[in-house]
Motif scaffolding. Structure first.
Motif, PDB file in Angstrom:
ATOM      1  N   LYS B 152       0.833  -1.208   0.000  1.00  0.00           N
ATOM      2  CA  LYS B 152       0.000   0.000   0.000  1.00  0.00           C
ATOM      3  C   LYS B 152       0.871   1.263   0.000  1.00  0.00           C
ATOM      4  CE  LYS B 152      -4.140  -1.765  -0.196  1.00  0.00           C
ATOM      5  NZ  LYS B 152      -4.958  -1.582  -1.431  1.00  0.00           N
ATOM      6  N   ALA B 153       2.072   1.174   0.579  1.00  0.00           N
ATOM      7  CA  ALA B 153       3.008   2.300   0.484  1.00  0.00           C
ATOM      8  C   ALA B 153       3.372   2.519  -0.983  1.00  0.00           C
ATOM      9  CB  ALA B 153       4.254   2.025   1.317  1.00  0.00           C
ATOM     10  N   ALA B 154       3.514   1.403  -1.696  1.00  0.00           N
ATOM     11  CA  ALA B 154       3.794   1.508  -3.134  1.00  0.00           C
ATOM     12  C   ALA B 154       2.606   2.147  -3.853  1.00  0.00           C
ATOM     13  CB  ALA B 154       4.085   0.122  -3.714  1.00  0.00           C
ATOM     14  N   VAL B 155       1.402   1.800  -3.442  1.00  0.00           N
ATOM     15  CA  VAL B 155       0.204   2.411  -4.047  1.00  0.00           C
ATOM     16  C   VAL B 155       0.197   3.923  -3.779  1.00  0.00           C
ATOM     17  CG1 VAL B 155      -2.329   2.539  -3.917  1.00  0.00           C
ATOM     18  CG2 VAL B 155      -1.200   0.306  -4.010  1.00  0.00           C
ATOM     19  N   ASN B 156       0.603   4.312  -2.580  1.00  0.00           N
ATOM     20  CA  ASN B 156       0.663   5.752  -2.263  1.00  0.00           C
ATOM     21  C   ASN B 156       1.624   6.480  -3.204  1.00  0.00           C
ATOM     22  OD1 ASN B 156      -0.967   5.111  -0.157  1.00  0.00           O
ATOM     23  ND2 ASN B 156       0.426   5.767   1.470  1.00  0.00           N
ATOM     24  N   ASN B 157       2.804   5.897  -3.362  1.00  0.00           N
ATOM     25  CA  ASN B 157       3.802   6.507  -4.233  1.00  0.00           C
ATOM     26  C   ASN B 157       3.333   6.550  -5.680  1.00  0.00           C
ATOM     27  OD1 ASN B 157       6.431   7.621  -4.395  1.00  0.00           O
ATOM     28  ND2 ASN B 157       7.042   6.189  -2.791  1.00  0.00           N
ATOM     29  N   LEU B 158       2.728   5.441  -6.085  1.00  0.00           N
ATOM     30  CA  LEU B 158       2.175   5.352  -7.438  1.00  0.00           C
ATOM     31  C   LEU B 158       1.126   6.451  -7.629  1.00  0.00           C
ATOM     32  CD1 LEU B 158       2.621   3.333  -9.729  1.00  0.00           C
ATOM     33  CD2 LEU B 158       0.841   1.895  -8.767  1.00  0.00           C
ATOM     34  N   THR B 159       0.275   6.617  -6.643  1.00  0.00           N
ATOM     35  CA  THR B 159      -0.784   7.625  -6.711  1.00  0.00           C
ATOM     36  C   THR B 159      -0.183   9.010  -6.948  1.00  0.00           C
ATOM     37  OG1 THR B 159      -2.173   6.356  -5.201  1.00  0.00           O
ATOM     38  CG2 THR B 159      -2.654   8.724  -5.380  1.00  0.00           C
ATOM     39  N   GLN B 160       0.859   9.329  -6.187  1.00  0.00           N
ATOM     40  CA  GLN B 160       1.407  10.679  -6.265  1.00  0.00           C
ATOM     41  C   GLN B 160       2.195  10.910  -7.552  1.00  0.00           C
ATOM     42  OE1 GLN B 160       3.095  10.383  -2.315  1.00  0.00           O
ATOM     43  NE2 GLN B 160       1.505  11.724  -1.497  1.00  0.00           N
ATOM     44  N   ILE B 161       2.872   9.874  -8.025  1.00  0.00           N
ATOM     45  CA  ILE B 161       3.648  10.054  -9.261  1.00  0.00           C
ATOM     46  C   ILE B 161       2.732  10.028 -10.486  1.00  0.00           C
ATOM     47  CG2 ILE B 161       5.463   9.076 -10.705  1.00  0.00           C
ATOM     48  CD1 ILE B 161       6.887   8.274  -8.072  1.00  0.00           C
ATOM     49  N   LEU B 162       1.737   9.131 -10.469  1.00  0.00           N
ATOM     50  CA  LEU B 162       0.779   9.120 -11.586  1.00  0.00           C
ATOM     51  C   LEU B 162       0.019  10.439 -11.624  1.00  0.00           C
ATOM     52  CD1 LEU B 162      -0.740   5.500 -11.489  1.00  0.00           C
ATOM     53  CD2 LEU B 162       1.123   6.363 -12.915  1.00  0.00           C
ATOM     54  N   ALA B 163      -0.265  10.998 -10.455  1.00  0.00           N
ATOM     55  CA  ALA B 163      -0.961  12.296 -10.408  1.00  0.00           C
ATOM     56  C   ALA B 163      -0.154  13.345 -11.164  1.00  0.00           C
ATOM     57  CB  ALA B 163      -1.175  12.724  -8.958  1.00  0.00           C
ATOM     58  N   ALA B 164       1.157  13.320 -10.953  1.00  0.00           N
ATOM     59  CA  ALA B 164       2.024  14.285 -11.644  1.00  0.00           C
ATOM     60  C   ALA B 164       2.062  13.998 -13.146  1.00  0.00           C
ATOM     61  CB  ALA B 164       3.431  14.220 -11.057  1.00  0.00           C
ATOM     62  N   GLU B 165       2.184  12.717 -13.499  1.00  0.00           N
ATOM     63  CA  GLU B 165       2.299  12.368 -14.920  1.00  0.00           C
ATOM     64  C   GLU B 165       0.992  12.573 -15.689  1.00  0.00           C
ATOM     65  OE1 GLU B 165       5.886   9.050 -14.624  1.00  0.00           O
ATOM     66  OE2 GLU B 165       3.922   8.412 -15.313  1.00  0.00           O
ATOM     67  N   PHE B 166      -0.126  12.297 -15.032  1.00  0.00           N
ATOM     68  CA  PHE B 166      -1.416  12.368 -15.735  1.00  0.00           C
ATOM     69  C   PHE B 166      -2.044  13.760 -15.687  1.00  0.00           C
ATOM     70  CE2 PHE B 166      -2.383   7.540 -14.876  1.00  0.00           C
ATOM     71  CZ  PHE B 166      -1.314   7.194 -15.697  1.00  0.00           C
ATOM     72  N   ALA B 167      -1.453  14.657 -14.904  1.00  0.00           N
ATOM     73  CA  ALA B 167      -2.027  16.008 -14.783  1.00  0.00           C
ATOM     74  C   ALA B 167      -2.116  16.688 -16.144  1.00  0.00           C
ATOM     75  CB  ALA B 167      -1.187  16.851 -13.823  1.00  0.00           C
ATOM     76  N   ASP B 168      -1.146  16.405 -17.006  1.00  0.00           N
ATOM     77  CA  ASP B 168      -1.159  17.007 -18.342  1.00  0.00           C
ATOM     78  C   ASP B 168      -2.372  16.584 -19.152  1.00  0.00           C
ATOM     79  OD1 ASP B 168       1.279  18.536 -18.449  1.00  0.00           O
ATOM     80  OD2 ASP B 168       2.327  16.628 -18.263  1.00  0.00           O
ATOM     81  N   GLY B 170      -5.364  16.167 -17.744  1.00  0.00           N
ATOM     82  CA  GLY B 170      -6.561  16.562 -16.999  1.00  0.00           C
ATOM     83  C   GLY B 170      -7.115  15.454 -16.125  1.00  0.00           C
ATOM     84  N   ILE B 171      -6.274  14.461 -15.826  1.00  0.00           N
ATOM     85  CA  ILE B 171      -6.714  13.321 -15.007  1.00  0.00           C
ATOM     86  C   ILE B 171      -6.209  13.533 -13.581  1.00  0.00           C
ATOM     87  CG2 ILE B 171      -6.534  10.812 -14.668  1.00  0.00           C
ATOM     88  CD1 ILE B 171      -5.759  10.677 -17.719  1.00  0.00           C
ATOM     89  N   THR B 172      -7.081  13.381 -12.602  1.00  0.00           N
ATOM     90  CA  THR B 172      -6.612  13.435 -11.217  1.00  0.00           C
ATOM     91  C   THR B 172      -6.466  12.010 -10.678  1.00  0.00           C
ATOM     92  OG1 THR B 172      -8.797  13.506 -10.164  1.00  0.00           O
ATOM     93  CG2 THR B 172      -7.832  15.610 -10.821  1.00  0.00           C
ATOM     94  N   VAL B 173      -5.487  11.838  -9.799  1.00  0.00           N
ATOM     95  CA  VAL B 173      -5.237  10.533  -9.174  1.00  0.00           C
ATOM     96  C   VAL B 173      -5.101  10.752  -7.667  1.00  0.00           C
ATOM     97  CG1 VAL B 173      -3.840   8.428  -9.212  1.00  0.00           C
ATOM     98  CG2 VAL B 173      -3.878   9.907 -11.228  1.00  0.00           C
ATOM     99  N   ASN B 174      -5.979  10.150  -6.921  1.00  0.00           N
ATOM    100  CA  ASN B 174      -5.958  10.296  -5.457  1.00  0.00           C
ATOM    101  C   ASN B 174      -6.155   8.939  -4.814  1.00  0.00           C
ATOM    102  OD1 ASN B 174      -5.948  13.353  -4.946  1.00  0.00           O
ATOM    103  ND2 ASN B 174      -7.554  13.125  -6.485  1.00  0.00           N
ATOM    104  N   ALA B 175      -5.944   8.883  -3.522  1.00  0.00           N
ATOM    105  CA  ALA B 175      -6.110   7.600  -2.825  1.00  0.00           C
ATOM    106  C   ALA B 175      -6.853   7.785  -1.511  1.00  0.00           C
ATOM    107  CB  ALA B 175      -4.752   6.956  -2.570  1.00  0.00           C
ATOM    108  N   ILE B 176      -7.583   6.749  -1.158  1.00  0.00           N
ATOM    109  CA  ILE B 176      -8.327   6.728   0.097  1.00  0.00           C
ATOM    110  C   ILE B 176      -7.617   5.757   1.038  1.00  0.00           C
ATOM    111  CG2 ILE B 176     -10.502   6.070   1.176  1.00  0.00           C
ATOM    112  CD1 ILE B 176     -11.854   6.795  -1.530  1.00  0.00           C
ATOM    113  N   GLY B 177      -7.189   6.279   2.170  1.00  0.00           N
ATOM    114  CA  GLY B 177      -6.502   5.440   3.156  1.00  0.00           C
ATOM    115  C   GLY B 177      -7.504   4.953   4.184  1.00  0.00           C
ATOM    116  N   ALA B 178      -8.155   3.869   3.846  1.00  0.00           N
ATOM    117  CA  ALA B 178      -9.239   3.383   4.707  1.00  0.00           C
ATOM    118  C   ALA B 178      -8.702   2.728   5.974  1.00  0.00           C
ATOM    119  CB  ALA B 178     -10.093   2.386   3.925  1.00  0.00           C
ATOM    120  N   THR B 179      -9.497   2.836   7.007  1.00  0.00           N
ATOM    121  CA  THR B 179      -9.277   2.033   8.210  1.00  0.00           C
ATOM    122  C   THR B 179      -9.934   0.680   7.938  1.00  0.00           C
ATOM    123  OG1 THR B 179     -11.342   2.892   9.091  1.00  0.00           O
ATOM    124  CG2 THR B 179      -9.314   4.035   9.751  1.00  0.00           C
TER     125      THR B 179
END
Lengths: 104, 237
Positions: B152-168, B170-179
């Protein structure tokens, strides 16, 4: 132009046509004038494309090739990334590489 | 088969057979979405607006087939929810390599493959939304969850890097850290372990499906087009 092959086979010339169609798209989007020639450099310092432009181009070519052949391909696969000479270098080298993918 | 000419929003959710994915599929079908779902097993969800695929989310060719059909049938994808996930709570010294590979395949490779293919469709329109499911196990660093938390730490990193790459695009990438929620994911976790985890939260309760819906709604609404690369943890972690 939309190329749709009937037997999942595609010639190198048809692939080059697909690449040219995708270059048209990029030129229109970016108001650029990347030449539609087999020798056009797509990747590296001589290329007119920036990194995002290359992503757009490869994604567009992959999609059009899949539509034309009905076959799933991933152009930026492990082999492409490990070759000493990048298959993305020119239109011609890219067409050759895509041909090997669709024929596999 | 859904009406392909409709303008209903198209959402793809991985892991729809049970738990959060199943709840979200039903919720968004009721809201008038066309929902494409997938899981390893069959799902008998009776709705003309639902299409189900049986697959392993790390199987590249089968994942590409879903997107080929999506392109052909609807020509677009509005929302991707990378929900499919597996866990194995165990001491790392008692964790077999096969478990490590399975967890990373589903949680990381699956999230990557679906995101990559989704972006290829979403790039053609603006406003694409990708929501990943991560976990409070990452910041809490709980003993017994080494591999799950690492994935899931990898998913977090993926989320943040894909967010940067896909911003061009117009795609947003976010994650929900559920309990933890009352799902199969925690059915084999002893109650005292769950109680210990809850004791570390500011709001001391298990999560509810409605909490997940609330966060998804926030991330996918049009007004959230300036919100990307965010990990939203529940319960005050």
């Amino acid at each position: 132009m939309f190329i749709k092959t009937t037997d999942n086979m595609i010639t190198k010339d048809e692939i080059i046509e697909i690449i040219f169609n995708s270059i048209d798209e990029i030129n229109e989007q970016n108001r650029s004038s990347i030449p539609k020639e087999a020798s056009t450099t797509l990747f590296g310092s001589q290329s007119e494309l920036d990194s995002l432009g290359l992503v757009h181009l490869i994604t567009s070519i992959e999609e059009k090739t899949e539509e034309a052949t009905g076959k799933n391909i991933t152009i930026a696969d492990e082999k492409a990334m490990s070759l000493s000479y990048s298959p993305f270098k020119t239109v011609e080298t890219l067409a050759n590489y895509i041909k090997t993918l669709v024929d596999a | 088969m859904p009406d392909q000419t409709s303008h209903k929003p198209v959402m793809l959710i991985t892991g729809t057979r049970k738990g959060i994915g199943n709840y979200l599929a039903n919720y968004y079908l009721n809201k008038g979405f066309i929902v494409i779902g997938c899981s390893r097993g069959e799902l008998d969800l009776k709705s003309e607006n639902y299409i189900h695929y049986c697959l392993d989310v790390a199987d590249e060719n089968k994942v590409k087939n879903i997107f080929r059909d999506l392109k052909r049938d609807f020509g677009r994808l509005d929302v991707l929810i990378n929900n499919a996930g597996i866990a194995s709570m165990n001491h790392s010294m008692l964790t077999p390599l096969s478990t490590v590979k399975k967890i990373f395949d589903t949680n990381v490779t699956g999230t990557f493959l679906f995101s990559r293919e989704a972006a290829k469709i979403m790039r053609k329109s603006t406003g694409g939304r990708i929501v990943n499911l991560t976990s409070v196990a990452v910041p809490l660093k709980l003993a017994g969850e080494a591999i799950y938390a690492a994935s899931k730490a990898a998913v977090n990193n993926l989320t943040q890097i894909l967010a940067a790459e896909f911003a061009d695009f117009g795609i947003t990438v976010n994650a929900i850290g559920a309990t933890p929620l009352r799902t199969d994911l925690i059915k084999n976790v002893p109650e005292e372990k769950i109680a210990k985890l809850i004791s570390k939260l500011s709001i001391k309760r298990l999560g509810e499906f409605e909490d997940v819906v609330n966060a998804v709604e926030f991330f996918i609404k049009p007004e959230s087009n300036y919100i990307t690369g965010q990990i939203l943890y529940f319960g005050g972690v």
